[in-house]
Design a protein around this motif. Structure first.
Motif, PDB file in Angstrom:
ATOM      1  N   GLN A   1       0.764  -1.135   0.024  1.00 35.33           N
ATOM      2  CA  GLN A   1      -0.149  -0.005   0.022  1.00 35.33           C
ATOM      3  C   GLN A   1       0.760   1.119  -0.066  1.00 35.33           C
ATOM      4  OE1 GLN A   1      -2.345  -0.553   3.627  1.00 35.33           O
ATOM      5  NE2 GLN A   1      -3.971  -1.675   2.348  1.00 35.33           N
ATOM      6  N   LEU A   2       1.798   1.217   0.926  1.00 37.95           N
ATOM      7  CA  LEU A   2       2.667   2.402   0.836  1.00 37.95           C
ATOM      8  C   LEU A   2       3.429   2.521  -0.331  1.00 37.95           C
ATOM      9  CD1 LEU A   2       4.252   4.650   2.641  1.00 37.95           C
ATOM     10  CD2 LEU A   2       5.989   2.740   3.158  1.00 37.95           C
ATOM     11  N   LEU A   3       3.899   1.488  -1.232  1.00 40.08           N
ATOM     12  CA  LEU A   3       4.668   1.557  -2.610  1.00 40.08           C
ATOM     13  C   LEU A   3       3.599   2.175  -3.543  1.00 40.08           C
ATOM     14  CD1 LEU A   3       6.167  -1.778  -2.723  1.00 40.08           C
ATOM     15  CD2 LEU A   3       7.291   0.431  -2.696  1.00 40.08           C
ATOM     16  N   THR A   4       2.254   1.865  -3.528  1.00 37.73           N
ATOM     17  CA  THR A   4       1.277   2.450  -4.329  1.00 37.73           C
ATOM     18  C   THR A   4       0.875   3.865  -3.927  1.00 37.73           C
ATOM     19  OG1 THR A   4      -0.558   1.682  -3.103  1.00 37.73           O
ATOM     20  CG2 THR A   4       0.150   0.171  -5.057  1.00 37.73           C
ATOM     21  N   ILE A   5       0.996   4.161  -2.844  1.00 38.97           N
ATOM     22  CA  ILE A   5       0.793   5.575  -2.466  1.00 38.97           C
ATOM     23  C   ILE A   5       1.985   6.687  -2.982  1.00 38.97           C
ATOM     24  CG2 ILE A   5       0.800   7.181  -0.426  1.00 38.97           C
ATOM     25  CD1 ILE A   5      -0.969   5.045   0.934  1.00 38.97           C
ATOM     26  N   LEU A   6       3.350   6.137  -2.898  1.00 37.62           N
ATOM     27  CA  LEU A   6       4.301   6.786  -3.202  1.00 37.62           C
ATOM     28  C   LEU A   6       4.491   6.721  -4.779  1.00 37.62           C
ATOM     29  CD1 LEU A   6       6.997   5.720  -0.521  1.00 37.62           C
ATOM     30  CD2 LEU A   6       5.621   7.868  -0.695  1.00 37.62           C
ATOM     31  N   SER A   7       4.040   5.741  -5.426  1.00 38.26           N
ATOM     32  CA  SER A   7       4.249   5.666  -7.035  1.00 38.26           C
ATOM     33  C   SER A   7       3.269   6.694  -7.446  1.00 38.26           C
ATOM     34  CB  SER A   7       3.868   4.288  -7.351  1.00 38.26           C
ATOM     35  OG  SER A   7       2.651   3.846  -7.303  1.00 38.26           O
ATOM     36  N   LYS A   8       2.172   6.869  -6.671  1.00 35.23           N
ATOM     37  CA  LYS A   8       1.115   7.801  -7.158  1.00 35.23           C
ATOM     38  C   LYS A   8       1.602   9.046  -7.186  1.00 35.23           C
ATOM     39  CE  LYS A   8      -2.990   5.067  -6.824  1.00 35.23           C
ATOM     40  NZ  LYS A   8      -4.335   4.844  -6.094  1.00 35.23           N
ATOM     41  N   HIS A   9       2.300   9.482  -6.037  1.00 30.94           N
ATOM     42  CA  HIS A   9       2.931  10.672  -5.602  1.00 30.94           C
ATOM     43  C   HIS A   9       4.063  11.329  -6.467  1.00 30.94           C
ATOM     44  CE1 HIS A   9       4.364  14.131  -3.236  1.00 30.94           C
ATOM     45  NE2 HIS A   9       5.513  13.614  -3.188  1.00 30.94           N
ATOM     46  N   PHE A  10       5.052  10.251  -6.853  1.00 29.16           N
ATOM     47  CA  PHE A  10       6.155  10.423  -7.482  1.00 29.16           C
ATOM     48  C   PHE A  10       5.849  10.325  -9.138  1.00 29.16           C
ATOM     49  CE2 PHE A  10       8.582   9.478  -3.494  1.00 29.16           C
ATOM     50  CZ  PHE A  10       9.077  10.618  -3.247  1.00 29.16           C
ATOM     51  N   GLU A  11       4.624   9.587  -9.492  1.00 24.26           N
ATOM     52  CA  GLU A  11       4.136   9.534 -10.693  1.00 24.26           C
ATOM     53  C   GLU A  11       5.267   8.585 -11.555  1.00 24.26           C
ATOM     54  OE1 GLU A  11       3.623  13.164 -12.713  1.00 24.26           O
ATOM     55  OE2 GLU A  11       1.717  13.519 -11.602  1.00 24.26           O
ATOM     56  N   CYS A  12       5.519   7.293 -10.679  1.00 29.88           N
ATOM     57  CA  CYS A  12       6.425   6.301 -11.422  1.00 29.88           C
ATOM     58  C   CYS A  12       5.960   5.131 -10.901  1.00 29.88           C
ATOM     59  CB  CYS A  12       8.046   6.426 -10.748  1.00 29.88           C
ATOM     60  SG  CYS A  12       7.788   6.502  -9.012  1.00 29.88           S
TER      61      CYS A  12
ATOM     62  N   ILE B   1       2.701  12.945   5.967  1.00 32.29           N
ATOM     63  CA  ILE B   1       1.817  13.980   6.511  1.00 32.29           C
ATOM     64  C   ILE B   1       1.597  15.101   5.657  1.00 32.29           C
ATOM     65  CG2 ILE B   1       1.985  15.707   8.169  1.00 32.29           C
ATOM     66  CD1 ILE B   1       3.959  13.976  10.107  1.00 32.29           C
ATOM     67  N   ASN B   2       2.413  15.482   4.850  1.00 27.43           N
ATOM     68  CA  ASN B   2       2.065  16.463   3.872  1.00 27.43           C
ATOM     69  C   ASN B   2       1.184  16.077   2.879  1.00 27.43           C
ATOM     70  OD1 ASN B   2       4.132  18.627   4.965  1.00 27.43           O
ATOM     71  ND2 ASN B   2       5.671  17.547   3.702  1.00 27.43           N
ATOM     72  N   MET B   3       0.979  14.581   2.396  1.00 37.34           N
ATOM     73  CA  MET B   3       0.018  14.182   1.563  1.00 37.34           C
ATOM     74  C   MET B   3      -1.420  14.029   2.341  1.00 37.34           C
ATOM     75  SD  MET B   3       2.027  11.236  -0.273  1.00 37.34           S
ATOM     76  CE  MET B   3       0.601  10.664  -1.061  1.00 37.34           C
ATOM     77  N   GLY B   4      -1.483  14.305   3.453  1.00 35.73           N
ATOM     78  CA  GLY B   4      -2.576  14.481   4.372  1.00 35.73           C
ATOM     79  C   GLY B   4      -3.169  13.009   4.802  1.00 35.73           C
TER      80      GLY B   4
END
Length: 71
Positions: free
Chosen positions: A23-34, A56-59
């Protein structure tokens, strides 16, 4: 030509892979668009404090962050 006694040769062993939260990987991949593989590399480079401040910055709430970073 061959030695008769036993000699132990120490070999280089591979590193054990860390199991990361998908789940953390998918959240970060959406944030970094990779891709998830690239976000996994980002996680290996980043420190835990940096990941927590990014989430935290992502909400995300503190209890959600703890669940994501637990694994």
């Amino acid at each position: 030509m061959l030695p008769t006694n036993f000699r132990f040769k120490k070999w280089i062993k591979g590193k054990k892979d860390k199991k990361l939260n998908p789940q953390l990987l998918t959240i970060l991949s959406k944030h970094f668009e990779c891709s998830c593989k690239q976000s996994e590399d980002y996680l290996n480079i980043m420190k835990k404090k940096d990941i927590k401040s990014l989430l935290i910055n992502m909400g995300l709430q503190d209890n959600e962050i703890k669940k994501l970073l637990k694994k």
